[in-house]
Design an enzyme around this catalytic site. Structure first.
Site, mmCIF file in Angstrom:
data_model
loop_
_atom_site.group_PDB
_atom_site.id
_atom_site.type_symbol
_atom_site.label_atom_id
_atom_site.label_comp_id
_atom_site.label_asym_id
_atom_site.label_seq_id
_atom_site.Cartn_x
_atom_site.Cartn_y
_atom_site.Cartn_z
ATOM 1 N N ASN A 40 36.722 13.350 -6.477
ATOM 2 C CA ASN A 40 36.452 14.397 -7.460
ATOM 3 C C ASN A 40 36.958 15.732 -7.022
ATOM 4 O OD1 ASN A 40 35.034 16.706 -8.996
ATOM 5 N ND2 ASN A 40 34.126 14.902 -10.027
ATOM 6 N N HIS A 51 38.184 13.912 -12.201
ATOM 7 C CA HIS A 51 37.072 13.027 -11.536
ATOM 8 C C HIS A 51 37.544 12.183 -10.537
ATOM 9 C CE1 HIS A 51 33.828 13.537 -15.040
ATOM 10 N NE2 HIS A 51 34.266 14.763 -14.576
ATOM 11 N N GLU A 53 38.097 9.062 -10.416
ATOM 12 C CA GLU A 53 38.661 7.941 -10.914
ATOM 13 C C GLU A 53 40.195 8.426 -11.586
ATOM 14 O OE1 GLU A 53 34.185 6.991 -11.380
ATOM 15 O OE2 GLU A 53 35.481 8.657 -11.748
ATOM 16 N N SER A 78 28.663 5.494 -11.046
ATOM 17 C CA SER A 78 29.127 4.964 -12.417
ATOM 18 C C SER A 78 30.044 5.751 -13.183
ATOM 19 C CB SER A 78 27.813 4.637 -13.526
ATOM 20 O OG SER A 78 27.957 3.902 -14.480
ATOM 21 N N CYS A 80 32.002 7.857 -15.946
ATOM 22 C CA CYS A 80 31.524 8.550 -16.972
ATOM 23 C C CYS A 80 32.266 8.062 -18.062
ATOM 24 C CB CYS A 80 31.942 10.347 -17.059
ATOM 25 S SG CYS A 80 33.593 10.757 -16.989
ATOM 26 N N CYS A 83 36.393 8.730 -17.603
ATOM 27 C CA CYS A 83 37.004 7.596 -16.721
ATOM 28 C C CYS A 83 36.970 6.201 -17.091
ATOM 29 C CB CYS A 83 36.204 7.802 -15.339
ATOM 30 S SG CYS A 83 36.624 9.425 -14.645
ATOM 31 N N ASP A 143 29.844 19.280 -13.745
ATOM 32 C CA ASP A 143 31.032 18.210 -13.819
ATOM 33 C C ASP A 143 30.465 17.010 -14.994
ATOM 34 O OD1 ASP A 143 32.784 17.154 -12.198
ATOM 35 O OD2 ASP A 143 31.475 15.251 -12.051
#
Length: 146
Positions: A40, A51, A53, A78, A80, A83, A143
């Site tokens: 991130n 982010h 990912e 996990s 979002c 992503c 975020d």
């Protein structure tokens, strides 16, 4: 103990924290090799979308559709909606998630679209996020769009 790919994602999360950012890391694995890694960087780059990912996939560069369809995306947290949507867009068939206690993305929806999710519940991933959220709740809320 985390597998080598989740361990690499955790290294990325720690790097993000050391840079003053949010401790979430990700790697993209293709045929048993890491082809992209990221963390991130919203704070560090003043970005609305970087982010872990997204950073990871950006750093992997342009891949063929067939490559994504045999890749595995690892994330310490996990993913979002944004992503998860990117993983769905590119047809990534499996996502390995370090933890989903501190935040849970749209896991049921992602599964309903045929993606295999593996929740590891790694204690280091949980610790990184719990400590960060306690120390910087305003940054964490920013975020996740709260």
């Amino acid at each position: 103990m985390a597998d080598q790919f989740l361990a690499a994602a955790i290294e990325e999360a720690r790097a993000g924290l050391a840079e003053g950012g949010i401790p979430i890391g990700s790697v993209l694995v293709l045929d048993g090799e890491i082809v992209g890694r990221g963390h991130n960087r919203r704070v560090q780059r003043g970005s609305a979308i970087l982010h872990a990912e997204m950073d990871c996939l950006e750093n992997a560069g342009r891949l063929k559709g067939a490559d994504y369809r045999r890749a595995v995306l690892y994330s310490t947290l996990s993913p979002c909606d944004m992503c998860s949507g990117t993983a769905l867009l590119y047809g990534i068939p499996k996502v390995v998630i370090g933890e989903n206690r501190t935040f849970q993305g749209p896991e049921d929806y992602v599964r309903s679209r045929g993606v295999q999710l593996e929740i590891v519940d790694d204690p280091e991933c949980v610790r990184l996020m719990e400590e960060f959220i306690a120390a910087r709740p305003e940054l964490w809320n920013e975020d996740i769009g709260v």
